[in-house]
Design an enzyme around this catalytic site. Structure first.
Site, mmCIF file in Angstrom:
data_model
loop_
_atom_site.group_PDB
_atom_site.id
_atom_site.type_symbol
_atom_site.label_atom_id
_atom_site.label_comp_id
_atom_site.label_asym_id
_atom_site.label_seq_id
_atom_site.Cartn_x
_atom_site.Cartn_y
_atom_site.Cartn_z
ATOM 1 C CB SER A 126 2.210 66.828 30.820
ATOM 2 O OG SER A 126 0.960 67.278 30.360
ATOM 3 C CG HIS A 143 4.147 66.010 34.320
ATOM 4 N ND1 HIS A 143 4.108 64.694 33.893
ATOM 5 C CD2 HIS A 143 2.876 66.458 34.270
ATOM 6 C CE1 HIS A 143 2.861 64.380 33.570
ATOM 7 N NE2 HIS A 143 2.093 65.425 33.787
ATOM 8 C CE LYS A 202 0.863 63.322 36.487
ATOM 9 N NZ LYS A 202 -0.155 62.509 35.818
HETATM 10 N N1 PLP Z 1 -1.645 68.375 37.121
HETATM 11 C C1 PLP Z 1 -0.920 67.925 36.080
HETATM 12 C C2 PLP Z 1 0.080 68.849 35.453
HETATM 13 C C3 PLP Z 1 -1.088 66.619 35.602
HETATM 14 O O1 PLP Z 1 -0.373 66.174 34.572
HETATM 15 C C4 PLP Z 1 -2.038 65.785 36.237
HETATM 16 C C5 PLP Z 1 -2.281 64.391 35.774
HETATM 17 O O2 PLP Z 1 -2.297 64.081 34.625
HETATM 18 C C6 PLP Z 1 -2.768 66.288 37.313
HETATM 19 C C7 PLP Z 1 -2.554 67.585 37.731
HETATM 20 C C8 PLP Z 1 -3.752 65.448 38.037
HETATM 21 O O3 PLP Z 1 -3.065 64.558 38.875
HETATM 22 P P1 PLP Z 1 -3.805 63.307 39.538
HETATM 23 O O4 PLP Z 1 -3.646 62.182 38.591
HETATM 24 O O5 PLP Z 1 -3.130 63.104 40.846
HETATM 25 O O6 PLP Z 1 -5.236 63.721 39.699
#
Ligand code: PLP
Length: 421
Positions: A208, A236, A267
């Site tokens: 990200s 992502h 997302k």
């Molecule tokens: N994994 C990644 C790569 C993320 O970017 C995020 C959120 O920013 C998460 C996990 C966590 O996701 P959630 O918002 O559903 O807890």
């Protein structure tokens, strides 16, 4: 409980209250916390939150910032967060199934919509089964401990998301951290890990901060060579990468080689909340028995389930939304590059505008907002020193005019602050 108790005590010893004067543990804690907060401010890493007074979408109203702000910093890749059908499905689920379950899944918290959504997620990803969590953070926190023992090994990309890092910390497997997307290093670590019973390679599908995509073909080849499993975090990627938006594994043609996929409903898939694991049925069955964030946390609320379920319906009906996002991404990346900016990553709607200097990223982001464009600057420790950037995120619901306005504002602000000649 601890947090609640400390909160009450802190409120009780506010200035003027009799307890504030005492040299109690609470007063000591208060001083320590204030000094820690001061250190964060002093280090320039304080995160402040802008308050949005409208729905999530390409155009926002910000408190104190006026209406009509163009938003380029949400993970609303497909624009489904405020899609009328998604909202309607959520309201219907709320009315039919209530506000929430007041229970974890295995006691009194599984409704037909939870089972339907799990079935739909598995079908979307072409996997055997799926399990829902309150977030992908929880899905990542729950999988490694349930799956791996001290006899096993996990090999993790050094730039994996914090939730993968935390999930791995919780498990007792042997831990290897390989250099970011470095296949030589991964191979060396896999060779060393041959002495363990089972090897699991864990990587973000798309990263990200840089908008770069894991070399899954090569990872899967190595996994095959060294008899390892592959886990990907698709937060992502789900909904928009690959010809049908199935994710990085579809994009790179390795859907049948990646064993476990974790992703978010928070997302691209409607943006409400929630996460999941999808993969082999016995693994999902085991997670229902052993995964602590699943066992000991409340069921997803029906309104949230309704959003995600409708988002998946829309994506399984047509790939038009995902393709529209890809076209917008291409427009932004090529126009910004032509204007003289360096955009990290390739073909991903996360478009980091690389600036290097932390102060430059901060003042440019502020000046963009003065021109009605909401973007965020990132600097150390979120990204490495000297690699400060403004992260722009493209959505299918940005119009071509929105994209062009953003590029024009960047060009103007970049010239003003010396980022462009
Ligand atoms: N994994 C990644 C790569 C993320 O970017 C995020 C959120 O920013 C998460 C996990 C966590 O996701 P959630 O918002 O559903 O807890």
């Amino acid at each position: 409980m601890w947090r609640g108790a400390v909160g009450r005590l802190l409120r009780g010893c506010a200035a003027g209250s009799p307890r504030a004067a005492s040299g109690s543990a609470v007063a000591q804690l208060r001083r320590r916390l204030e000094s820690e907060l001061e250190d964060i401010r002093g280090a320039g890493t304080w995160k402040s939150e802008r308050i949005i007074s409208s729905r999530q979408g390409p155009h926002l109203r910000l408190e104190g910032g006026g209406a009509g702000i163009l938003n380029f910093c949400a993970n609303n890749y497909l624009g489904l967060s405020s899609h009328p059908e998604v909202i309607r499905a959520s309201v219907e689920a709320l009315e039919k199934f209530g506000a929430g379950l007041s229970s974890v899944r295995f006691i009194c918290g599984t409704q037909s919509i939870h089972k339907d959504l799990e079935e739909k997620i598995a079908r979307f990803h072409q996997r055997e089964d799926a399990i829902l969590y309150a977030s992908c953070f929880d899905a990542n926190a729950g999988i490694f401990e349930a799956l791996l023992t001290p006899e096993d090994a996990v090999l993790s990309d050094e730039l994996n998301h914090a939730s993968i890092i935390d999930g791995i910390r919780l498990c007792k497997a042997n831990k290897y951290r390989y250099k970011h997307m470095d296949m030589q290093d991964l191979e060396a670590k896999l060779q060393d890990a041959q002495k363990h019973r089972l090897r699991l390679v864990a990587t973000d599908g798309a990263f990200s901060m840089d908008g770069d995509i894991a070399p899954l073909r090569e990872i899967c080849q190595l996994a095959q060579k060294y008899d390892a499993l592959v886990f990907i975090d698709e937060c992502h990627a789900t909904g928009f990468l690959g010809p049908n938006g199935r994710g990085t594994d579809e994009l790179l043609g390795v859907m049948d080689k990646v064993t476990i996929v974790n992703s978010t409903l928070g997302k691209a898939l409607g943006g409400a909340a929630g996460g999941y694991t999808t993969g082999p049925k016995p693994l999902i069955d085991l997670l229902r028995q052993r995964s602590r964030p699943y066992l000991f946390s409340n069921s997803l609320p029906p309104a949230v389930v309704g959003c995600a379920s409708k988002a998946l319906d829309l994506l399984m009906e047509s790939n038009a939304i995902a393709q529209s996002m890809a076209a917008k991404t291409q427009r932004f990346r090529s126009k910004m590059t032509a204007a003289g900016f360096t955009i990290s990553g390739k073909d991903h709607p996360i478009c980091p505008v690389m600036l290097g200097d932390a102060r430059l990223a901060a003042v440019m982001a502020e000046d963009m907002l003065n021109r009605g464009i909401y973007v965020i600057g990132f600097s150390y420790p979120v990204v490495p020193k000297g690699k400060a950037r403004i992260r722009v995120q493209i959505s299918a619901v940005h119009s071509d005019e929105d994209i062009d306005r953003c590029v024009d504002a960047f060009t103007e602000v970049g010239r003003k602050h010396g980022a462009l000649p």
